[in-house]
Design a protein around this motif. Structure first.
Motif, PDB file in Angstrom:
ATOM      1  N   VAL A  13      -1.017  -6.068   3.477  1.00  0.00           N
ATOM      2  CA  VAL A  13      -1.669  -5.045   4.265  1.00  0.00           C
ATOM      3  C   VAL A  13      -2.563  -4.106   3.312  1.00  0.00           C
ATOM      4  N   ASP A  14      -3.407  -3.395   3.754  1.00  0.00           N
ATOM      5  CA  ASP A  14      -4.469  -2.502   3.421  1.00  0.00           C
ATOM      6  C   ASP A  14      -3.559  -1.301   2.649  1.00  0.00           C
ATOM      7  N   GLU A  15      -3.738  -1.337   1.370  1.00  0.00           N
ATOM      8  CA  GLU A  15      -3.090  -0.318   0.755  1.00  0.00           C
ATOM      9  C   GLU A  15      -3.924   1.001   0.287  1.00  0.00           C
ATOM     10  N   ARG A  16      -4.986   0.982   1.092  1.00  0.00           N
ATOM     11  CA  ARG A  16      -5.947   2.227   0.740  1.00  0.00           C
ATOM     12  C   ARG A  16      -5.191   3.516   0.865  1.00  0.00           C
ATOM     13  N   ASN A  17      -5.255   4.341   0.058  1.00  0.00           N
ATOM     14  CA  ASN A  17      -4.475   5.860   0.068  1.00  0.00           C
ATOM     15  C   ASN A  17      -2.952   5.814  -0.232  1.00  0.00           C
TER      16      ASN A  17
ATOM     17  N   LYS B  66      -2.127  12.546  -9.314  1.00  0.00           N
ATOM     18  CA  LYS B  66      -1.180  13.201 -10.227  1.00  0.00           C
ATOM     19  C   LYS B  66       0.457  12.871  -9.975  1.00  0.00           C
ATOM     20  N   ILE B  67       0.727  12.659  -8.713  1.00  0.00           N
ATOM     21  CA  ILE B  67       2.187  12.517  -8.647  1.00  0.00           C
ATOM     22  C   ILE B  67       2.454  11.041  -8.230  1.00  0.00           C
ATOM     23  N   HIS B  68       1.166  10.160  -8.106  1.00  0.00           N
ATOM     24  CA  HIS B  68       1.526   8.720  -7.862  1.00  0.00           C
ATOM     25  C   HIS B  68       2.359   8.035  -8.833  1.00  0.00           C
ATOM     26  N   ASN B  69       3.369   7.095  -8.395  1.00  0.00           N
ATOM     27  CA  ASN B  69       3.987   6.063  -8.995  1.00  0.00           C
ATOM     28  C   ASN B  69       4.160   4.767  -8.208  1.00  0.00           C
TER      29      ASN B  69
ATOM     30  N   ILE C  84       3.701   1.850   1.360  1.00  0.00           N
ATOM     31  CA  ILE C  84       3.163   0.548   2.022  1.00  0.00           C
ATOM     32  C   ILE C  84       4.306  -0.039   2.893  1.00  0.00           C
ATOM     33  N   ALA C  85       5.381   0.073   2.790  1.00  0.00           N
ATOM     34  CA  ALA C  85       6.561  -0.332   3.592  1.00  0.00           C
ATOM     35  C   ALA C  85       6.377   0.507   4.856  1.00  0.00           C
ATOM     36  N   SER C  86       5.903   1.597   4.837  1.00  0.00           N
ATOM     37  CA  SER C  86       5.760   2.468   6.092  1.00  0.00           C
ATOM     38  C   SER C  86       4.308   2.316   6.811  1.00  0.00           C
ATOM     39  N   LEU C  87       3.418   1.562   6.170  1.00  0.00           N
ATOM     40  CA  LEU C  87       2.124   1.537   6.964  1.00  0.00           C
ATOM     41  C   LEU C  87       2.225   0.970   8.318  1.00  0.00           C
ATOM     42  N   GLY C  88       1.587   1.782   9.436  1.00  0.00           N
ATOM     43  CA  GLY C  88       1.693   1.496  10.788  1.00  0.00           C
ATOM     44  C   GLY C  88       2.746   2.023  11.203  1.00  0.00           C
TER      45      GLY C  88
END
Length: 218
Positions: free
Chosen positions: A160-164, A170-173, A181-185
């Motif tokens: 899947v497209d993981e953009r964004n 700053k809070i990304h992990n 990614i699991a919640s895309l769509g």
């Protein structure tokens, strides 16, 4: 709020299940008797060595299996309709599980070679009708290695497209990206770049967590 009951004569299991239930932030109580189980106890966790005495009792081989297997019962379900495993590819891959729109877990793997074994544990410990994997399309070398390793699990894999999914930086992990990614769509809404949030806030804002789901039971 509903709780897990613990009834076991296995000291190691008792120690492990208490530690892990606290880590998962799932309410629990130790049962002193097999009879008169409180009404708010929807599932009892015991070791596989313990006697089975209740139809909503799980005799688990380990604490993580027991917790994962108990989740639909805690939500007044017999099984989840759909479990989605999200994978954020990279040298330290993120893994997350969304079950019937509830984010049940999200964590980072220390080694890419460990992804397959953890996915198999997830596959074998959750109760579900359907299961699939969504893997982000970034980091092609690591992504392709993970896909190669996961093909033998027999689980349907979607790239899947993981953009964004890594915003804000700053809070990304990797665990958070895997949850997105699991919640895309489905339920993931990318945060605004200027929105100030901590790591805990972003999970509570973007996802239906176990704690929030349990608050809606009863």
């Amino acid at each position: 709020m509903v709780r897990v009951g613990i009834f076991t004569l296995d000291f190691k299991f008792y120690h492990d299940i208490i530690a892990d239930l606290r880590k998962w932030k799932i309410p629990f109580t130790s049962l002193e008797s097999k009879s008169n189980i409180p009404r708010d106890i929807l599932v009892v966790l015991s070791s596989e060595k313990d006697e089975r005495f209740w139809d909503r009792q799980i005799n688990a081989r380990d604490s993580t299996y027991g917790i994962r297997n108990s989740l639909p019962l805690l939500m007044n379900l017999e099984t989840f309709d759909e479990v989605i495993i999200g994978v954020d590819p990279g040298p330290y891959p993120g893994l997350a599980v969304v079950a019937d729109n509830v984010l049940t877990e999200a964590f980072e793997m220390p080694l890419i070679e460990m992804v397959r074994s953890e996915v198999i544990k997830i596959r074998d410990s959750y109760r579900y009708r359907n299961i699939s994997i969504k893997i982000g399309d970034g980091d092609k070398p690591h992504r392709d290695q993970i896909i190669h390793d996961l093909i033998s699990t027999g689980i349907d894999i979607k790239v899947v497209d993981e953009r964004n999914t890594s915003m804000p930086h700053k809070i990304h992990n990797n665990a958070l990206s895997a949850a997105r990614i699991a919640s895309l769509g489905n339920i993931f809404v990318p945060p605004r770049n200027n929105e100030k949030m901590g790591k805990k806030d972003v999970y509570d804002r973007e996802f239906l967590t176990i704690q929030a789901a349990l608050n809606n039971v009863f």
